[in-house]
Motif scaffolding. Sequence first.
Motif, PDB file in Angstrom:
ATOM      1  N   THR A  33      47.523  30.521  40.072  1.00 30.20           N
ATOM      2  CA  THR A  33      46.377  29.472  39.620  1.00 30.20           C
ATOM      3  C   THR A  33      47.264  28.474  38.712  1.00 30.20           C
ATOM      4  OG1 THR A  33      44.744  31.073  39.763  1.00 30.20           O
ATOM      5  CG2 THR A  33      44.203  28.923  38.698  1.00 30.20           C
ATOM      6  N   GLY A  34      46.995  27.173  39.061  1.00 28.24           N
ATOM      7  CA  GLY A  34      47.640  26.150  38.271  1.00 28.24           C
ATOM      8  C   GLY A  34      46.823  25.086  37.603  1.00 28.24           C
ATOM      9  N   GLY A  35      46.675  24.623  36.352  1.00 27.79           N
ATOM     10  CA  GLY A  35      45.842  23.789  35.935  1.00 27.79           C
ATOM     11  C   GLY A  35      46.850  22.364  35.566  1.00 27.79           C
ATOM     12  N   VAL A  36      46.907  21.432  36.258  1.00 24.04           N
ATOM     13  CA  VAL A  36      47.508  19.970  35.888  1.00 24.04           C
ATOM     14  C   VAL A  36      46.878  19.227  34.828  1.00 24.04           C
ATOM     15  CG1 VAL A  36      48.776  18.157  37.205  1.00 24.04           C
ATOM     16  CG2 VAL A  36      48.135  20.322  38.430  1.00 24.04           C
ATOM     17  N   MET A  37      47.441  19.162  33.896  1.00 23.35           N
ATOM     18  CA  MET A  37      47.002  18.593  32.662  1.00 23.35           C
ATOM     19  C   MET A  37      47.389  16.937  32.528  1.00 23.35           C
ATOM     20  SD  MET A  37      45.364  20.963  31.758  1.00 23.35           S
ATOM     21  CE  MET A  37      44.630  20.120  30.593  1.00 23.35           C
ATOM     22  N   VAL A  38      47.836  16.280  33.665  1.00 22.01           N
ATOM     23  CA  VAL A  38      48.112  14.811  33.804  1.00 22.01           C
ATOM     24  C   VAL A  38      47.402  14.295  34.746  1.00 22.01           C
ATOM     25  CG1 VAL A  38      50.310  15.110  32.473  1.00 22.01           C
ATOM     26  CG2 VAL A  38      50.262  15.172  34.664  1.00 22.01           C
ATOM     27  N   PRO A  39      47.007  12.900  34.758  1.00 20.42           N
ATOM     28  CA  PRO A  39      46.485  12.253  35.982  1.00 20.42           C
ATOM     29  C   PRO A  39      47.854  12.276  36.831  1.00 20.42           C
ATOM     30  CG  PRO A  39      46.370  10.812  34.061  1.00 20.42           C
ATOM     31  CD  PRO A  39      47.309  12.139  33.539  1.00 20.42           C
ATOM     32  N   ALA A  40      47.173  12.080  38.308  1.00 25.38           N
ATOM     33  CA  ALA A  40      48.157  11.999  39.364  1.00 25.38           C
ATOM     34  C   ALA A  40      49.332  11.364  39.206  1.00 25.38           C
ATOM     35  CB  ALA A  40      47.543  11.777  40.845  1.00 25.38           C
ATOM     36  N   PRO A  41      49.276  10.068  38.962  1.00 29.06           N
ATOM     37  CA  PRO A  41      50.502   9.158  38.671  1.00 29.06           C
ATOM     38  C   PRO A  41      51.751   9.792  37.694  1.00 29.06           C
ATOM     39  CG  PRO A  41      48.491   7.698  38.579  1.00 29.06           C
ATOM     40  CD  PRO A  41      48.248   9.022  38.228  1.00 29.06           C
ATOM     41  N   MET A  42      51.363  10.794  36.952  1.00 23.26           N
ATOM     42  CA  MET A  42      52.156  11.267  35.928  1.00 23.26           C
ATOM     43  C   MET A  42      52.726  12.694  36.453  1.00 23.26           C
ATOM     44  SD  MET A  42      50.225  10.594  32.381  1.00 23.26           S
ATOM     45  CE  MET A  42      51.420  11.397  31.331  1.00 23.26           C
ATOM     46  N   VAL A  43      52.140  13.128  37.711  1.00 26.29           N
ATOM     47  CA  VAL A  43      52.587  14.344  38.045  1.00 26.29           C
ATOM     48  C   VAL A  43      54.337  14.123  38.453  1.00 26.29           C
ATOM     49  CG1 VAL A  43      52.785  16.152  39.939  1.00 26.29           C
ATOM     50  CG2 VAL A  43      50.697  15.118  39.001  1.00 26.29           C
ATOM     51  N   GLY A  44      55.239  14.941  38.043  1.00 32.31           N
ATOM     52  CA  GLY A  44      56.569  15.080  38.468  1.00 32.31           C
ATOM     53  C   GLY A  44      57.395  14.367  37.413  1.00 32.31           C
ATOM     54  N   THR A  45      56.722  13.663  36.404  1.00 31.73           N
ATOM     55  CA  THR A  45      57.310  13.058  35.277  1.00 31.73           C
ATOM     56  C   THR A  45      57.604  13.789  34.125  1.00 31.73           C
ATOM     57  OG1 THR A  45      55.353  12.347  34.155  1.00 31.73           O
ATOM     58  CG2 THR A  45      56.123  10.877  35.719  1.00 31.73           C
ATOM     59  N   GLU A  46      58.550  13.338  33.042  1.00 30.73           N
ATOM     60  CA  GLU A  46      58.689  14.161  32.023  1.00 30.73           C
ATOM     61  C   GLU A  46      57.300  14.573  30.967  1.00 30.73           C
ATOM     62  OE1 GLU A  46      61.910  12.465  29.508  1.00 30.73           O
ATOM     63  OE2 GLU A  46      63.472  12.766  31.128  1.00 30.73           O
ATOM     64  N   ALA A  47      56.295  13.710  31.244  1.00 28.42           N
ATOM     65  CA  ALA A  47      55.164  13.808  30.521  1.00 28.42           C
ATOM     66  C   ALA A  47      54.121  14.913  31.062  1.00 28.42           C
ATOM     67  CB  ALA A  47      54.394  12.496  30.333  1.00 28.42           C
ATOM     68  N   ALA A  48      54.549  15.295  32.162  1.00 25.24           N
ATOM     69  CA  ALA A  48      53.721  16.335  32.876  1.00 25.24           C
ATOM     70  C   ALA A  48      53.864  17.523  32.543  1.00 25.24           C
ATOM     71  CB  ALA A  48      53.914  16.328  34.438  1.00 25.24           C
ATOM     72  N   HIS A  49      52.826  18.588  32.514  1.00 24.27           N
ATOM     73  CA  HIS A  49      52.967  19.837  32.248  1.00 24.27           C
ATOM     74  C   HIS A  49      51.763  20.494  33.071  1.00 24.27           C
ATOM     75  CE1 HIS A  49      50.182  18.798  29.063  1.00 24.27           C
ATOM     76  NE2 HIS A  49      49.527  19.938  29.006  1.00 24.27           N
ATOM     77  N   VAL A  50      51.940  21.897  33.361  1.00 25.86           N
ATOM     78  CA  VAL A  50      50.989  22.497  34.064  1.00 25.86           C
ATOM     79  C   VAL A  50      50.701  23.913  33.824  1.00 25.86           C
ATOM     80  CG1 VAL A  50      50.388  23.300  36.723  1.00 25.86           C
ATOM     81  CG2 VAL A  50      51.498  21.261  36.186  1.00 25.86           C
ATOM     82  N   TYR A  51      49.610  24.444  33.388  1.00 28.01           N
ATOM     83  CA  TYR A  51      49.224  25.781  33.081  1.00 28.01           C
ATOM     84  C   TYR A  51      49.210  26.706  34.289  1.00 28.01           C
ATOM     85  CZ  TYR A  51      48.380  24.102  28.275  1.00 28.01           C
ATOM     86  OH  TYR A  51      48.561  23.423  27.038  1.00 28.01           O
ATOM     87  N   TYR A  52      49.883  27.654  34.238  1.00 30.79           N
ATOM     88  CA  TYR A  52      49.786  28.824  35.435  1.00 30.79           C
ATOM     89  C   TYR A  52      49.338  30.095  34.829  1.00 30.79           C
ATOM     90  CZ  TYR A  52      52.613  25.530  38.088  1.00 30.79           C
ATOM     91  OH  TYR A  52      52.809  24.413  38.711  1.00 30.79           O
ATOM     92  N   SER A  53      48.867  30.887  35.639  1.00 32.65           N
ATOM     93  CA  SER A  53      48.446  32.532  35.344  1.00 32.65           C
ATOM     94  C   SER A  53      48.526  33.074  36.749  1.00 32.65           C
ATOM     95  CB  SER A  53      47.057  32.398  34.634  1.00 32.65           C
ATOM     96  OG  SER A  53      45.977  31.976  35.574  1.00 32.65           O
ATOM     97  N   GLY A  54      48.855  34.297  36.729  1.00 33.22           N
ATOM     98  CA  GLY A  54      48.874  35.313  37.937  1.00 33.22           C
ATOM     99  C   GLY A  54      50.024  36.042  37.697  1.00 33.22           C
ATOM    100  N   PRO A  55      50.640  36.565  38.969  1.00 34.99           N
ATOM    101  CA  PRO A  55      51.683  37.656  38.686  1.00 34.99           C
ATOM    102  C   PRO A  55      53.112  36.984  37.986  1.00 34.99           C
ATOM    103  CG  PRO A  55      50.720  37.619  40.906  1.00 34.99           C
ATOM    104  CD  PRO A  55      50.191  36.471  40.216  1.00 34.99           C
TER     105      PRO A  55
END
Length: 221
Positions: A44-66
């Motif tokens: 599962t992923g929770g993307v914590m930035v707006p779409a235009p910022m995905v893939g930039t240095e400012a982007a971070h994503v929370y993950y959980s699972g195996p």
Amino acid sequence: MYDILRGAAESLAGRTLANLSSDTPDRSREAAAWAAGHGAAFLTGGVMVPAPMVGTEAAHVYYSGPDEAMRNHLTTLELLGTPKYLGEDPGLAQMMYQAQLALFLTTLSGLMHATAMLGAAGLKAGESLPELLSAADSLGDILRAGEEIPGTALDAGEHPGDLSTVTMMGATSDHIVETSTSLGLDLALPLAVQAHYRRAIENGHGGDNWTRIIDSIRGPR
């Protein structure tokens, strides 16, 4: 997710699914169980930035699972933003996502309520918002003051009222309700805040730090 993958369910065995769409933690757990039923690992992923910022240095994503699935695909996931792994429970990433948005959305509502208050006094948003945003920017520093690791006292069940008390903050919430009423503004937000402090006072915690309001939030009557 189901609309996309149901027709290809027989091809999921041995694969890893990373679902970055938002939903409740419970539905994320249900999705993980569905994927496991088809032989797939599920992140599962929770993307914590707006779409235009995905893939930039400012982007971070929370993950959980195996953990193994996370480690196996870390290089790919890093392309989206800095991965922050929370643990095995597939619902944790969405819980963190929603917790941060709970803070974000209530802050936005508070900002608009404050702007409406000042607007009723004749100040245009262009005059009031710079001051309000400056106050919002300083909030983190205020809450970090006096505690090396914020939240340590909360974890210990400690609410020392040496700097601010429930009674003091509750009086402020009363004033905000009274002023908002006189201005004819919507009272939903200030009444909700006021209720937190009133319940803490009713429970005998008026002399404790304002953080004591977490008790009634954890277990509302």
